[in-house]
Scaffold this motif. Structure first.
Motif, PDB file in Angstrom:
ATOM      1  N   PHE A 176       1.203   1.090  -7.575  1.00  0.00           N
ATOM      2  CA  PHE A 176       0.077   1.523  -6.762  1.00  0.00           C
ATOM      3  C   PHE A 176       0.054   0.781  -5.428  1.00  0.00           C
ATOM      4  N   GLY A 177       0.309  -0.530  -5.469  1.00  0.00           N
ATOM      5  CA  GLY A 177       0.292  -1.317  -4.241  1.00  0.00           C
ATOM      6  C   GLY A 177       1.313  -0.829  -3.236  1.00  0.00           C
ATOM      7  N   ALA A 178       2.525  -0.547  -3.713  1.00  0.00           N
ATOM      8  CA  ALA A 178       3.576  -0.071  -2.816  1.00  0.00           C
ATOM      9  C   ALA A 178       3.210   1.279  -2.213  1.00  0.00           C
ATOM     10  N   GLN A 179       2.662   2.159  -3.029  1.00  0.00           N
ATOM     11  CA  GLN A 179       2.332   3.497  -2.543  1.00  0.00           C
ATOM     12  C   GLN A 179       1.139   3.485  -1.597  1.00  0.00           C
ATOM     13  N   VAL A 180       0.136   2.661  -1.898  1.00  0.00           N
ATOM     14  CA  VAL A 180      -1.005   2.544  -0.996  1.00  0.00           C
ATOM     15  C   VAL A 180      -0.553   1.957   0.336  1.00  0.00           C
ATOM     16  N   GLY A 181       0.312   0.944   0.280  1.00  0.00           N
ATOM     17  CA  GLY A 181       0.825   0.356   1.512  1.00  0.00           C
ATOM     18  C   GLY A 181       1.544   1.371   2.373  1.00  0.00           C
ATOM     19  N   GLN A 182       2.339   2.217   1.740  1.00  0.00           N
ATOM     20  CA  GLN A 182       3.044   3.260   2.485  1.00  0.00           C
ATOM     21  C   GLN A 182       2.060   4.241   3.117  1.00  0.00           C
ATOM     22  N   ALA A 183       1.033   4.629   2.361  1.00  0.00           N
ATOM     23  CA  ALA A 183       0.040   5.572   2.886  1.00  0.00           C
ATOM     24  C   ALA A 183      -0.730   4.974   4.053  1.00  0.00           C
ATOM     25  N   LEU A 184      -1.118   3.697   3.938  1.00  0.00           N
ATOM     26  CA  LEU A 184      -1.866   3.059   5.014  1.00  0.00           C
ATOM     27  C   LEU A 184      -1.022   2.916   6.268  1.00  0.00           C
ATOM     28  N   ALA A 185       0.266   2.641   6.106  1.00  0.00           N
ATOM     29  CA  ALA A 185       1.145   2.524   7.273  1.00  0.00           C
ATOM     30  C   ALA A 185       1.240   3.857   8.002  1.00  0.00           C
ATOM     31  N   ARG A 186       1.371   4.937   7.254  1.00  0.00           N
ATOM     32  CA  ARG A 186       1.443   6.254   7.889  1.00  0.00           C
ATOM     33  C   ARG A 186       0.134   6.585   8.592  1.00  0.00           C
ATOM     34  N   LEU A 187      -0.962   6.236   7.953  1.00  0.00           N
ATOM     35  CA  LEU A 187      -2.265   6.498   8.550  1.00  0.00           C
ATOM     36  C   LEU A 187      -2.449   5.680   9.824  1.00  0.00           C
ATOM     37  N   ALA A 188      -2.028   4.410   9.786  1.00  0.00           N
ATOM     38  CA  ALA A 188      -2.179   3.536  10.955  1.00  0.00           C
ATOM     39  C   ALA A 188      -1.378   4.024  12.147  1.00  0.00           C
ATOM     40  N   ASP A 189      -0.343   4.816  11.907  1.00  0.00           N
ATOM     41  CA  ASP A 189       0.434   5.394  12.997  1.00  0.00           C
ATOM     42  C   ASP A 189      -0.328   6.488  13.735  1.00  0.00           C
ATOM     43  N   GLU A 190      -1.402   7.017  13.124  1.00  0.00           N
ATOM     44  CA  GLU A 190      -2.096   8.176  13.685  1.00  0.00           C
ATOM     45  C   GLU A 190      -3.514   7.894  14.141  1.00  0.00           C
ATOM     46  N   VAL A 191      -4.257   7.072  13.389  1.00  0.00           N
ATOM     47  CA  VAL A 191      -5.693   6.952  13.635  1.00  0.00           C
ATOM     48  C   VAL A 191      -5.969   6.388  15.023  1.00  0.00           C
ATOM     49  N   THR A 192      -6.994   6.903  15.670  1.00  0.00           N
ATOM     50  CA  THR A 192      -7.364   6.428  16.995  1.00  0.00           C
ATOM     51  C   THR A 192      -8.613   5.557  16.969  1.00  0.00           C
ATOM     52  N   THR A 193      -9.390   5.634  15.860  1.00  0.00           N
ATOM     53  CA  THR A 193     -10.645   4.896  15.748  1.00  0.00           C
ATOM     54  C   THR A 193     -10.787   4.373  14.324  1.00  0.00           C
ATOM     55  N   SER A 194     -11.915   3.732  14.041  1.00  0.00           N
ATOM     56  CA  SER A 194     -12.175   3.241  12.684  1.00  0.00           C
ATOM     57  C   SER A 194     -12.806   4.303  11.805  1.00  0.00           C
ATOM     58  N   THR A 195     -13.105   5.479  12.359  1.00  0.00           N
ATOM     59  CA  THR A 195     -13.791   6.528  11.593  1.00  0.00           C
ATOM     60  C   THR A 195     -13.002   7.832  11.567  1.00  0.00           C
ATOM     61  N   ASP A 196     -11.716   7.783  11.890  1.00  0.00           N
ATOM     62  CA  ASP A 196     -10.920   9.011  11.938  1.00  0.00           C
ATOM     63  C   ASP A 196     -10.855   9.734  10.603  1.00  0.00           C
ATOM     64  N   VAL A 197     -10.977   9.017   9.498  1.00  0.00           N
ATOM     65  CA  VAL A 197     -10.919   9.661   8.195  1.00  0.00           C
ATOM     66  C   VAL A 197     -12.286  10.147   7.732  1.00  0.00           C
ATOM     67  N   GLY A 198     -13.294  10.007   8.592  1.00  0.00           N
ATOM     68  CA  GLY A 198     -14.629  10.480   8.248  1.00  0.00           C
ATOM     69  C   GLY A 198     -15.517   9.416   7.665  1.00  0.00           C
ATOM     70  N   LEU A 199     -14.938   8.320   7.203  1.00  0.00           N
ATOM     71  CA  LEU A 199     -15.698   7.214   6.632  1.00  0.00           C
ATOM     72  C   LEU A 199     -15.651   6.021   7.579  1.00  0.00           C
TER      73      LEU A 199
END
Length: 472
Positions: free
Chosen positions: A185-208
């Motif tokens: 889970f840790g490895a997969q979450v880390g991968q997902a967060l890295a991909r997300l960090a490449d895109e997000v422009t703000t702290s609320t881009d995911v709606g939360l």
């Protein structure tokens, strides 16, 4: 982020996307092994033997064994953080003092503009410019609170569903499955967060709201990427995104029940995760009778085949479907409100507003950070159709009843449009002009200094889809 690490959802809800390679409905790994548990046995499958012993003999996994001693929960967050940062390191750009000053000024101006289109006061007390790495590090507490209950429920459902025979077949593997699960889970979450960090422009881009309370955040490196090809000045792009961030912060700062209702909807889905024990037992018997010599306890590859056969795919319950609809509706209402007031504030002041807003709409339609993140976590796709309908509600409310009446809908979750209301948004708006729909619900709120709705979280309606907020 088309691969779904936790595999929470049933086959893809969008018929046009079913059958894509690697998708939930296709023939890729996510479809055959929804929990990714085959990875637990891959290292041992090639040569047989105990995976723990094999890992110990491989220098490459020396540090991995240390991480397997994690005891902080179902997700190894140390590994998630390290994995995300290592993926981001090659393109890492630390923020400069100039970028920090520009972000602060953009958020200040954004708040001035928003003051003129909404009565909700500012929710930003400081502006921050984050690098991609800082975004990961600063949002980890929010992700931990959101993801841990989900991952824990997946592990519990899997363990309770396996019959006693499966545990005996696993033999020496049973003792390390929990630790390996945390690493996985840790490895997969880390991968997902890295991909997300490449895109997000703000702290609320995911709606939360993922950042510290009161902090308005922009990621300058991603702000620049967002504006590429638009032929708009950098400060204009930054101001547009600052308006969106400041609008989100106002809503979450002054609607005290909103954050908890979103989180509760995610966790309501997690509570419903279960695996059909009888299906597991039938599949195990079929697998044993179909394999030459049955399942060999000393051969992890045979166990890997069983886990990859799709037997552990969870069934989505009616309660989970209700939770997903509530979450989808509430997120759409948040994003629609933000779209509406940003448009009101910027349409005649920001020359490139139309182009920037269209870029944001295309981003959503193609699967932006919000849709992809929630698809990863709970199998939910935040459909653009819901966002358009929600934007119609807020725009029409302001036009027909004024901004104050529009914003008063946030005073209680039962005043918000439901999923059914979004099917006919203008009908919902027209009904708001009949009498005072707020008196009964808001009367009791006047006595609560913190603005929290009475009996928060309990069911107050009988609508089929549960309305716009969790009733769990």
């Amino acid at each position: 982020m088309s691969d779904l690490p936790f595999g929470f959802g049933p086959p893809d809800r969008d018929p046009e996307r079913r059958g894509e390679p690697g998708g939930q409905g296709g023939d890729g790994p996510a479809g055959n092994d929804p929990f990714g548990l085959g990875a637990l046995f891959g290292a041992a499958g090639a040569g047989g033997g105990n995976p723990a012993e094999l890992l110990g003999k491989m220098p490459l996994f020396a540090e991995l064994q240390k991480l397997m001693n994690w005891s902080g929960g179902p997700v190894n967050w140390d590994l998630a953080r390290q994995g995300a940062i290592s993926q981001l390191a090659p393109g890492h750009q630390p923020t400069s003092a100039g970028e920090q000053a520009a972000v602060t000024e953009s958020l200040r101006l954004a708040d001035l503009w928003l003051d003129q289109v909404t009565d909700l006061p500012s929710g930003v007390d400081r502006g921050l410019a984050w690098s991609r790495v800082e975004w990961v590090e600063q949002t980890l507490p929010a992700w931990t609170a959101l993801i841990d209950p989900l991952a824990e429920r997946v592990v519990a459902a899997m363990t309770s569903a396996l019959p006693a025979e499966a545990a005996s077949i696993a033999g020496p593997l049973a003792g390390i499955m929990g630790q390996m699960g945390g690493v996985m889970f840790g490895a997969q979450v880390g991968q997902a967060l890295a991909r997300l960090a490449d895109e997000v422009t703000t702290s609320t881009d995911v709606g939360l709201p993922l950042g510290p309370q009161g902090a308005g955040v922009l990621v300058p490196q991603n702000v620049a990427a967002f504006g590429e090809g638009l032929d708009r000045p950098e400060d204009e792009v930054r101001l547009f995104l600052a308006l969106r961030e400041a609008a989100h912060q106002r809503l979450y700062a002054h609607v005290p029940w909103l954050r908890q209702q979103l989180t509760d909807a995610v966790h309501a889905y997690a509570r419903g995760i279960h695996v059909d024990r009888e299906a597991i037992e039938r599949g195990l018997n079929d697998a044993m009778s179909g394999m030459e010599g049955g399942l060999d306890p000393s051969d992890p590859e045979s166990i890997q085949k069983l886990l990859g056969s799709g037997l552990l795919e969870p069934e989505e319950t009616p309660e989970q479907q209700m939770a997903l609809r509530r979450l989808e509706t509430l997120l759409a209402l948040v994003e629609g409100w933000v779209d509406s007031i940003v448009s009101a504030a910027a349409a005649e002041r920001l020359p490139g507003h139309s182009a920037l807003a269209e870029t944001m709409r295309r981003r959503r339609a193609s699967g932006g950070p919000a849709e992809q993140t929630f698809a990863t976590l709970v199998g939910l796709e935040l459909r653009p159709r819901r966002l358009r309908d929600a934007s119609t509600v807020w725009g029409a409310m302001a036009q027909q009843h004024g901004p104050a009446e529009r914003d008063r809908l946030w005073s209680h979750p039962d005043l918000l449009p439901t999923s059914d209301d979004l099917d006919e948004p203008l009908d919902f708006v027209s009904r708001q002009g009949a009498g005072d729909p707020f008196a009964e619900l808001t009367g009791g709120m006047d006595e609560q200094s913190d603005g929290t709705p009475p009996e928060q979280g309990e069911s107050t309606t009988d609508d089929e889809d549960g309305g716009a907020g969790p009733r769990a």
